[in-house]
Write a protein that holds these residues in place. Sequence first.
Motif, PDB file in Angstrom:
ATOM      1  N   PRO A   1       1.107  -1.121   0.154  1.00 17.83           N
ATOM      2  CA  PRO A   1      -0.153   0.024  -0.023  1.00 17.83           C
ATOM      3  C   PRO A   1       0.768   1.221  -0.038  1.00 17.83           C
ATOM      4  N   THR A   2       0.242   2.032  -0.403  1.00 17.82           N
ATOM      5  CA  THR A   2       1.052   2.851  -0.477  1.00 17.82           C
ATOM      6  C   THR A   2      -0.137   4.214   0.182  1.00 17.82           C
ATOM      7  N   VAL A   3       0.532   5.400   0.620  1.00 12.65           N
ATOM      8  CA  VAL A   3      -0.335   6.498   1.039  1.00 12.65           C
ATOM      9  C   VAL A   3      -0.231   8.045   0.003  1.00 12.65           C
TER      10      VAL A   3
END
Length: 74
Positions: free
Chosen positions: A35-37
Motif C-alpha cells: 500500500p502507498t499513502v
Amino acid sequence: MSDTLIIRGHYTGRTFVPDGPLPDAEGVAELVITPTVYRPTVSIADAFGTATELRSAAEILAKSRADRDAWGDR
C-alpha cells in the motif's frame, strides 16, 4: 527448479496493470500489494485565502512600514 518471475505493476480499481508485457509462462501466481499513502499535490496557492482575516496589499504594506518605523535606528 525454474526461475521465479516478478511482474511489476500497479493495482488500482481492483485490477492489476503490469508495467510491461506479461511473460509467456504459466504457473502458480501470488499478488503482493504494498500500500502507498496517497499524498495530494500541495501548492503554495492552496494557502491563499485561508487566513482568518484577509487584508489587502495596501493594508499589509502599511502594517510592515509601521513595524519598521517602530524599530527605530538600531
